[in-house]
Design an enzyme around this catalytic site. Structure first.
Site, PDB file in Angstrom:
ATOM      1  N   HIS A  25       0.861  -1.182   0.000  1.00  0.00           N
ATOM      2  CA  HIS A  25       0.000   0.000   0.000  1.00  0.00           C
ATOM      3  C   HIS A  25       0.895   1.228   0.000  1.00  0.00           C
ATOM      4  O   HIS A  25       2.132   1.108  -0.049  1.00  0.00           O
ATOM      5  CB  HIS A  25      -0.955  -0.028   1.197  1.00  0.00           C
ATOM      6  CG  HIS A  25      -0.270  -0.302   2.512  1.00  0.00           C
ATOM      7  ND1 HIS A  25       0.646   0.564   3.063  1.00  0.00           N
ATOM      8  CD2 HIS A  25      -0.333  -1.363   3.346  1.00  0.00           C
ATOM      9  CE1 HIS A  25       1.083   0.079   4.203  1.00  0.00           C
ATOM     10  NE2 HIS A  25       0.518  -1.111   4.389  1.00  0.00           N
TER      11      HIS A  25
ATOM     12  N   ASP B  56       4.819  -0.359  12.787  1.00  0.00           N
ATOM     13  CA  ASP B  56       5.204  -1.505  13.621  1.00  0.00           C
ATOM     14  C   ASP B  56       6.352  -1.042  14.523  1.00  0.00           C
ATOM     15  O   ASP B  56       7.507  -1.426  14.323  1.00  0.00           O
ATOM     16  CB  ASP B  56       5.636  -2.675  12.726  1.00  0.00           C
ATOM     17  CG  ASP B  56       4.474  -3.202  11.913  1.00  0.00           C
ATOM     18  OD1 ASP B  56       3.611  -3.865  12.486  1.00  0.00           O
ATOM     19  OD2 ASP B  56       4.417  -2.913  10.703  1.00  0.00           O
TER      20      ASP B  56
ATOM     21  N   SER C 138      -2.408  -0.330   6.501  1.00  0.00           N
ATOM     22  CA  SER C 138      -1.937  -1.662   6.863  1.00  0.00           C
ATOM     23  C   SER C 138      -2.506  -2.653   5.862  1.00  0.00           C
ATOM     24  O   SER C 138      -3.652  -2.502   5.416  1.00  0.00           O
ATOM     25  CB  SER C 138      -2.445  -2.025   8.271  1.00  0.00           C
ATOM     26  OG  SER C 138      -2.352  -3.413   8.483  1.00  0.00           O
TER      27      SER C 138
ATOM     28  N   GLN D 239       8.450  -3.616  16.419  1.00  0.00           N
ATOM     29  CA  GLN D 239       9.275  -4.351  15.447  1.00  0.00           C
ATOM     30  C   GLN D 239      10.530  -3.541  15.109  1.00  0.00           C
ATOM     31  O   GLN D 239      11.643  -4.072  15.057  1.00  0.00           O
ATOM     32  CB  GLN D 239       8.463  -4.627  14.187  1.00  0.00           C
ATOM     33  CG  GLN D 239       9.300  -5.084  12.997  1.00  0.00           C
ATOM     34  CD  GLN D 239       8.451  -5.513  11.826  1.00  0.00           C
ATOM     35  OE1 GLN D 239       7.898  -6.593  11.825  1.00  0.00           O
ATOM     36  NE2 GLN D 239       8.361  -4.668  10.797  1.00  0.00           N
TER      37      GLN D 239
ATOM     38  N   HIS E 133       4.061   1.352   2.162  1.00  0.00           N
ATOM     39  CA  HIS E 133       5.255   0.679   1.625  1.00  0.00           C
ATOM     40  C   HIS E 133       5.916   1.531   0.550  1.00  0.00           C
ATOM     41  O   HIS E 133       7.141   1.635   0.478  1.00  0.00           O
ATOM     42  CB  HIS E 133       4.881  -0.665   0.996  1.00  0.00           C
ATOM     43  CG  HIS E 133       4.326  -1.675   1.956  1.00  0.00           C
ATOM     44  ND1 HIS E 133       3.022  -2.086   1.939  1.00  0.00           N
ATOM     45  CD2 HIS E 133       4.920  -2.359   2.966  1.00  0.00           C
ATOM     46  CE1 HIS E 133       2.824  -2.989   2.887  1.00  0.00           C
ATOM     47  NE2 HIS E 133       3.949  -3.172   3.528  1.00  0.00           N
TER      48      HIS E 133
HETATM   49  O1  PAF Z   1       6.781  -5.629   8.666  1.00  0.00           O
HETATM   50  C1  PAF Z   1       6.775  -6.612   7.884  1.00  0.00           C
HETATM   51  O2  PAF Z   1       6.176  -6.575   6.812  1.00  0.00           O
HETATM   52  C2  PAF Z   1       7.510  -7.879   8.288  1.00  0.00           C
HETATM   53  O3  PAF Z   1       7.420  -8.109   9.649  1.00  0.00           O
HETATM   54  C3  PAF Z   1       8.976  -7.892   7.812  1.00  0.00           C
HETATM   55  C4  PAF Z   1       9.792  -6.803   8.487  1.00  0.00           C
HETATM   56  C5  PAF Z   1       9.056  -7.719   6.316  1.00  0.00           C
HETATM   57  C6  PAF Z   1       9.627  -9.241   8.171  1.00  0.00           C
HETATM   58  O4  PAF Z   1       8.951 -10.299   7.579  1.00  0.00           O
END
Ligand code: PAF
Length: 283
Positions: free
Chosen positions: A38, A154, A189, A157, A41
């Site tokens: 989307h 995220d 998302s 993450q 990204h």
């Molecule tokens: O955020 C994501 O899309 C995933 O967790 C990642 C960082 C590509 C790892 O698979």
């Protein structure tokens, strides 16, 4: 196709493309993704193009970061559409490996980042961050980019990946890119695609709850009390449950009782069968 996107599926081909650029003195940025791309990204791709001469995106739905009852099988897969979007954004190379390329027979290594990966998502999705850390370490070592870009949506993450990169001395600069939102505040998302029209109308309540906590913190109110009230508002607004809504240290994800360092308000809640997460920074 508008640009000149190439697609490779093996680590050997990825390495040889990157080496070819390196031999010409070009810098490289990587944007790891699980596809279903989307505008969030594509913002990462555009930012990568500002930082480096060449941008590599990976699309790999990583099975090891999904729990047994999670959405691995129904996770949206749309490679042709993703490739077209990447090409339009000016991305140079798509690395789209098969599961066997990333996890060949006999694969036996897992990276665990302690501390920062344990609360919040780590508590509600056991093993999730082991899967993320392991696949991201592999992708970074396969490509060896100068920069790797991840969305702040995220946030935990991103904090886990920063910790891992530092601890393992990976020679990559991790870049966090601010969350892209719809006009009504809903964070973009891939999982928004699961929402029914009724649920989509309710979903922005999550961001409103984060904003209410951020506003309250500015007036000196207690994080605990504010989060308690905001969770109640999310439930009253139509969400089925709230996994967590909490104020945490932005880097370590430890609990914050008083704001002395940059902090983050983080939330995960279920709307119907869809689990949404979001977060907001407070200084
Ligand atoms: O955020 C994501 O899309 C995933 O967790 C990642 C960082 C590509 C790892 O698979």
């Amino acid at each position: 196709m508008t640009g000149s996107l190439d697609i490779v599926r093996s680590v050997a081909d990825l390495r040889s493309r990157v080496k070819y650029w390196r031999d010409q003195g070009l810098s490289v940025a990587m944007v790891p993704t699980m596809g279903a791309l989307h505008d969030g990204h594509l913002t990462l791709i555009r930012q990568g193009l500002e930082l480096a001469d060449r941008v590599v995106a990976s699309v790999f739905v990583n099975p090891t970061q999904f729990g047994p009852n999670e959405d691995l099988s129904r996770y949206p897969r749309q490679e042709a559409k993703d490739a077209e979007a990447l090409d339009g954004a000016g991305c140079h190379l798509l690395f789209a490996p098969k599961v066997e390329e990333m996890y060949p027979d006999g694969f036996a290594t897992t990276i665990t980042v302690k501390g920062v990966s344990q609360p919040l998502e780590g508590a509600f999705r056991p093993g999730h961050f082991d899967g993320v850390s392991t696949v991201v370490a592999k992708l970074l070592l396969q490509c060896l980019p100068d920069f790797a870009l991840f969305g702040e949506k995220d946030w935990q993450q991103l904090a886990v990946i920063r910790r891992m990169t530092k601890d393992l001395d990976l020679p990559v600069q991790i870049v966090g890119v601010p969350t892209v939102r719809e006009a009504d505040g809903l964070a973009l998302s891939s999982r928004n695609a699961y929402l029914s029209p009724e649920e989509r109308a309710i979903a922005p309540i999550l961001y409103q709850a984060l904003q209410a906590v951020a506003d309250g913190l500015k007036t000196g109110k207690s994080p605990e009390e504010l989060c308690h009230r905001a969770s109640a508002d999310v439930l009253a607004g139509g969400f089925a449950s709230v996994d967590y809504l909490d104020v945490r240290d932005a880097e370590t994800m430890t609990k914050v009782a008083k704001l002395t360092r940059p902090a983050r308000i983080l939330v995960a809640a279920r709307l119907g069968t869809t689990r949404l997460i979001d977060n907001l920074g407070v200084e």
